[in-house]
Design an enzyme around this catalytic site. Structure first.
Site, PDB file in Angstrom:
ATOM      1  N   LYS A  46       0.821  -1.220   0.000  1.00 41.44           N
ATOM      2  CA  LYS A  46       0.000   0.000   0.000  1.00 41.44           C
ATOM      3  C   LYS A  46       0.856   1.272   0.000  1.00 41.44           C
ATOM      4  O   LYS A  46       0.549   2.240  -0.682  1.00 41.44           O
ATOM      5  CB  LYS A  46      -0.890  -0.010   1.248  1.00 41.44           C
ATOM      6  N   ARG A  92      11.818 -10.786   6.812  1.00 35.92           N
ATOM      7  CA  ARG A  92      12.595  -9.632   7.289  1.00 35.92           C
ATOM      8  C   ARG A  92      13.305  -9.964   8.608  1.00 35.92           C
ATOM      9  O   ARG A  92      12.680 -10.386   9.568  1.00 35.92           O
ATOM     10  CB  ARG A  92      11.636  -8.454   7.469  1.00 35.92           C
ATOM     11  N   ARG A 135      11.878  -9.317  14.434  1.00 37.08           N
ATOM     12  CA  ARG A 135      11.011  -8.531  15.315  1.00 37.08           C
ATOM     13  C   ARG A 135       9.737  -9.314  15.600  1.00 37.08           C
ATOM     14  O   ARG A 135       9.271 -10.069  14.745  1.00 37.08           O
ATOM     15  CB  ARG A 135      10.630  -7.204  14.645  1.00 37.08           C
TER      16      ARG A 135
END
Length: 227
Positions: free
Chosen positions: A19, A127, A160
Site C-alpha cells: 500500500k 525480514r 522482530r
C-alpha cells in the site's frame, strides 16, 4: 484554463500488501494529497493534541481506538483539503467510519490491493534485523551472506515480534475480519475496484491505467510510462 476534476479515493489492503509503495506512486503521478490515518495519529500523539492524548490512552491499554475518535481526527483534517484530490489510507476501517465519511464527502473510488495472504506472510516473515545497528535484511531481496548472521559484525540477526509468522497471521486475520464488511459496503455502492496479484510492480500498471481515466498524469518525467 482547464480545471482538473477532483478525485476522492480510498486505498485499502492488508499490512504488507504494498500500500505504501502504490500510494507513493499515485501521489507522484496524479498529484493527489495523501492522508494516512496512521501518520495523522502519530503526529497528534507527538504534538499532544486533545485527540492525540485520548487516542494514546487507548493504545497504551492495548485497545482499538473507538470509531468516533478516528472519525473526528480524519474528518477534521479532510476539511482543509476540500479543494484538492486526495487519497485516504488507513481509514475507514469499519462500516461506521465509512458511513461517517459518506456524510461529509463523496467518495469516488476505492482501490483494493488484493494480495494473497500467503504472499504477504512470506514477505513480512522474510525480514530480519541486526539490533545494534538497525541493519535490515530480507531473505528474498537482500539476504545476509550467511543465514542468520550480520554481514558486518558476524553477530546473530533477530526477527522482530511483528514479523514472526504467528504474529503476522494474527494481524492478517484481524485485518480480514475488520475490513471485509467495509469492502462489501463499497462493493454494494459500486465504488470498489480490486487489483489482484502477488507483485506490486505487476499490479501497478493496472492501477495507473485505471486512474488515468479519472485524472491527468502530472509527473514531469516519463509521463507516458508508468513506473
Amino acid at each position: 484554463m482547464v480545471v482538473s476534476p477532483l478525485l476522492r479515493a480510498v486505498i485499502m489492503g492488508p499490512p504488507g500488501s504494498g500500500k505504501g509503495t502504490v500510494s507513493a506512486r499515485i501521489i507522484k503521478h496524479f498529484g493527489m494529497k495523501h492522508l494516512s490515518s496512521g501518520d495523522l495519529l502519530r503526529d497528534n500523539m507527538q504534538k499532544k493534541t486533545e485527540v492525540g492524548i485520548l487516542a494514546k490512552s487507548y493504545i497504551d491499554e492495548g485497545q482499538l481506538i473507538p470509531d468516533d475518535i478516528m472519525t473526528q481526527l480524519v474528518l477534521s483534517e479532510l476539511k482543509g483539503l476540500d479543494r484538492y484530490s486526495w487519497l485516504l489510507d488507513g481509514f475507514p476501517r469499519t462500516v461506521a467510519q465509512a458511513e461517517a465519511l459518506d456524510k461529509q464527502c463523496q467518495i469516488n473510488t476505492v482501490i483494493d490491493l488484493d494480495v494473497p495472504f500467503e504472499t504477504i506472510k512470506y514477505r513480512l516473515t522474510a525480514r530480519w534485523i541486526h539490533p545494534a545497528s538497525g541493519r535490515v535484511y530480507n531473505l528474498e531481496f537482500n539476504p545476509p551472506k550467511l543465514q542468520g548472521i550480520d554481514d558486518v559484525t558476524g553477530e546473530p540477526l533477530v526477527q522482530r515480534d511483528d514479523d514472526k509468522p504467528e504474529t503476522v497471521t494474527k494481524r492478517l486475520q484481524a485485518y480480514d475480519a475488520q475490513t471485509k464488511p467495509v469492502l462489501e459496503y463499497y462493493r454494494e455502492k459500486g465504488l470498489l475496484k480490486s487489483f489482484s496479484g502477488t507483485e506490486t510492480n505487476k499490479i501497478w500498471p493496472h492501477i495507473y491505467a485505471f486512474l488515468q481515466t479519472k485524472l491527468p498524469d502530472v509527473s514531469q518525467k516519463d509521463a507516458d510510462t508508468p513506473r
